[in-house]
Design an enzyme around this catalytic site. Sequence first.
Site, PDB file in Angstrom:
ATOM      1  N   CYS A   1       0.856  -1.183   0.000  1.00  0.00           N
ATOM      2  CA  CYS A   1       0.000   0.000   0.000  1.00  0.00           C
ATOM      3  C   CYS A   1       0.895   1.236   0.000  1.00  0.00           C
ATOM      4  O   CYS A   1       2.125   1.137   0.090  1.00  0.00           O
ATOM      5  CB  CYS A   1      -0.919   0.007   1.217  1.00  0.00           C
ATOM      6  SG  CYS A   1      -0.034   0.194   2.784  1.00  0.00           S
TER       7      CYS A   1
ATOM      8  N   HIS B   1       5.239  -5.716   8.652  1.00  0.00           N
ATOM      9  CA  HIS B   1       5.028  -7.116   9.024  1.00  0.00           C
ATOM     10  C   HIS B   1       5.211  -8.039   7.822  1.00  0.00           C
ATOM     11  O   HIS B   1       4.258  -8.623   7.311  1.00  0.00           O
ATOM     12  CB  HIS B   1       3.623  -7.285   9.627  1.00  0.00           C
ATOM     13  CG  HIS B   1       3.533  -6.805  11.035  1.00  0.00           C
ATOM     14  ND1 HIS B   1       2.356  -6.397  11.608  1.00  0.00           N
ATOM     15  CD2 HIS B   1       4.482  -6.654  11.986  1.00  0.00           C
ATOM     16  CE1 HIS B   1       2.585  -6.023  12.870  1.00  0.00           C
ATOM     17  NE2 HIS B   1       3.866  -6.170  13.108  1.00  0.00           N
TER      18      HIS B   1
ATOM     19  N   GLU C   1       0.542  -0.469  15.850  1.00  0.00           N
ATOM     20  CA  GLU C   1      -0.185   0.756  15.511  1.00  0.00           C
ATOM     21  C   GLU C   1      -1.063   1.194  16.669  1.00  0.00           C
ATOM     22  O   GLU C   1      -1.119   2.380  17.022  1.00  0.00           O
ATOM     23  CB  GLU C   1      -1.045   0.554  14.264  1.00  0.00           C
ATOM     24  CG  GLU C   1      -1.833   1.810  13.879  1.00  0.00           C
ATOM     25  CD  GLU C   1      -2.861   1.579  12.787  1.00  0.00           C
ATOM     26  OE1 GLU C   1      -3.911   2.242  12.807  1.00  0.00           O
ATOM     27  OE2 GLU C   1      -2.611   0.725  11.902  1.00  0.00           O
TER      28      GLU C   1
ATOM     29  N   THR D   1      -6.203   1.387  11.393  1.00  0.00           N
ATOM     30  CA  THR D   1      -6.365   1.632   9.950  1.00  0.00           C
ATOM     31  C   THR D   1      -6.548   0.361   9.130  1.00  0.00           C
ATOM     32  O   THR D   1      -7.062   0.415   8.015  1.00  0.00           O
ATOM     33  CB  THR D   1      -5.153   2.417   9.391  1.00  0.00           C
ATOM     34  OG1 THR D   1      -3.960   1.680   9.661  1.00  0.00           O
ATOM     35  CG2 THR D   1      -5.072   3.801  10.017  1.00  0.00           C
TER      36      THR D   1
ATOM     37  N   CYS E   1      -8.180   2.773   6.655  1.00  0.00           N
ATOM     38  CA  CYS E   1      -7.538   3.270   5.437  1.00  0.00           C
ATOM     39  C   CYS E   1      -8.371   2.880   4.219  1.00  0.00           C
ATOM     40  O   CYS E   1      -8.828   1.731   4.118  1.00  0.00           O
ATOM     41  CB  CYS E   1      -6.137   2.673   5.342  1.00  0.00           C
ATOM     42  SG  CYS E   1      -5.289   3.046   3.811  1.00  0.00           S
TER      43      CYS E   1
ATOM     44  N   ASN F   1      -3.593  -7.030   8.538  1.00  0.00           N
ATOM     45  CA  ASN F   1      -4.439  -6.808   7.357  1.00  0.00           C
ATOM     46  C   ASN F   1      -4.476  -8.037   6.460  1.00  0.00           C
ATOM     47  O   ASN F   1      -5.472  -8.296   5.793  1.00  0.00           O
ATOM     48  CB  ASN F   1      -3.975  -5.556   6.593  1.00  0.00           C
ATOM     49  CG  ASN F   1      -2.719  -5.771   5.784  1.00  0.00           C
ATOM     50  OD1 ASN F   1      -2.763  -6.205   4.645  1.00  0.00           O
ATOM     51  ND2 ASN F   1      -1.565  -5.473   6.376  1.00  0.00           N
TER      52      ASN F   1
END
Length: 575
Positions: A12, A41, A125, A161, A189, A219
Amino acid sequence: MKISIAKTAGFCMGVQRAVELALDASNAHKPPIFTFGPLIHNPQVLSLLQEKGISVLNNIPEKGTGTVLIRAHGVPPDTKLNFEKAGFKVIDATCPRVIKVQTIIRKHAQEGYASIIIGDKDHPEVTGLLGYAGEHGIVVDRIHDLEALPFFEKAIIVAQTTQNTLFYDAVKKWAAHEHKHYKVFDTICDSTERRQAEAKRLAESVDAVVVVGGYNSGNTKRLAEVVQEAGKPAFHIETEAELDIKSLAEVNHIGITAGASTPNWIIKKIYRAIEALPFNKEPEWKKRLFAIQRFLLLTNIYAALGAGCLCYACSALQEIQNPFPYIVISFLYILSMHTLNNLTGIKEARYNDPDRAVFYENNKIILTLMALVSGAMGLSVAAGMGMFPFILLLIMSIMGLSYNLKLIPDFIKDFKYRRIRDIPGSKTILISLAWGVAAALLPVLTESGTIKMGSMPVFIWAAAMVFIRTGFFDVLDMQGDRIVGKETIPILFGKDRTMIILNGLAVICFIVLFISSKLGVFPKLGFILLICPACLFIIITAHKQGYMLPGIRLEFLTESQFVVAGAVTLLGFVI
């Protein structure tokens, strides 16, 4: 078997920025260089950074020297200050989307709001976000825990996010029903939202989905959850070695998606591995065709054949009577130069084309002999044509050989470009010029000693076609080139702008051929050759829109445009 890759698969914006900052730091700053905790990660990227001399710090020392990068996930506000007090230079690689959430929390914390953070309690985060909330920060990862919270007169709700969008939708519904006075912010996000939405659509259209990314990547785990919620099997893997070959070989349509911290070269490896799967149950002729395509591309024989065909077309446009020796010279020269430069460029091939890197490592001696013999044979043929073609080809060969060599020694200080390859954009430009000279100018200069009226349009057409081909491959290889510090044209101008330039050049090639043929500068063959720039335009546009996936077939199809040029030229003479 059909394979579909999610357009959102891979780095991203935030991860791309963090990795680029780390790579730039390794080139611009003196060691030691650290990241505070893992930068992202993904174990493969972390291994790469370690190779570049970037280590991981897990604690803040009392005193230290060097440069520290704050990872994409962000940190509590006092962390940066403590590093600076300890004597480190700090580079903040926090994702801008995370910074936005940090800003929301800090602003409302100063006004006395409690901050309810929807996320994973142990995620870095979330740890950073809590630092901005002060004493009134709470982390929640289940609806049940929300219901157990005390009443707050003033509170905000934000999401990590990379949170699951469906879960956060449920949280927003709960807040609207139970606590209408709470302020709810949409902080997931938009890249995460698009990635999850596309994973859902992908799962609905395929039989199974391979989800690529680190096992500790939040994610990526959520992408696997989205696929499973859609009722399809999800194979979460980190590398191609973990593919469940037996299960996937029976699937007719496989989807591939990847987490935000998964590099392109890992996705490419997995695509190539899956690409070969259907041949276990396909007819023998298809297996052999695929193997032949792969061999021709890896050895550069197909690229060299394309150069010979391009020379044939250029010779026909200039009405050269005996083009055969020049076709042979072009074939041998390109085969030699491309192979030698591939041999000296194995480092970037590890990331751009892992299959090619392994092939060259395993066959280094044979490929070196092939390159040297073909180069010597090309010079021998040129010498038989006269002194001028021999000298010209010799100069071109020396320049090609010196591309990856260090020409400026280390004791000469403050000199940025020590090799030709260090000059930004040099790869694409020099390959285009080399092909153009060998295919278009060498034949006419040898035959007539001068450049004819139609020679420059032929040269422009040939060089531009090669520029498009090479620039397109550079777009596909952007991530690996960035890692090894190679400043190609796509890195200089960006992917989207480069694609526009390449399509623009395809249009210019079309116009040059059409006008030159219309005015009689070229024979009518020029009208037939319009198919070549038109096909390149279609290939680039189709890839940009996601219809043509990177792999053996795309590379073979792109290289085939030069073979097509030779074929239609031959067809034109036969007719």
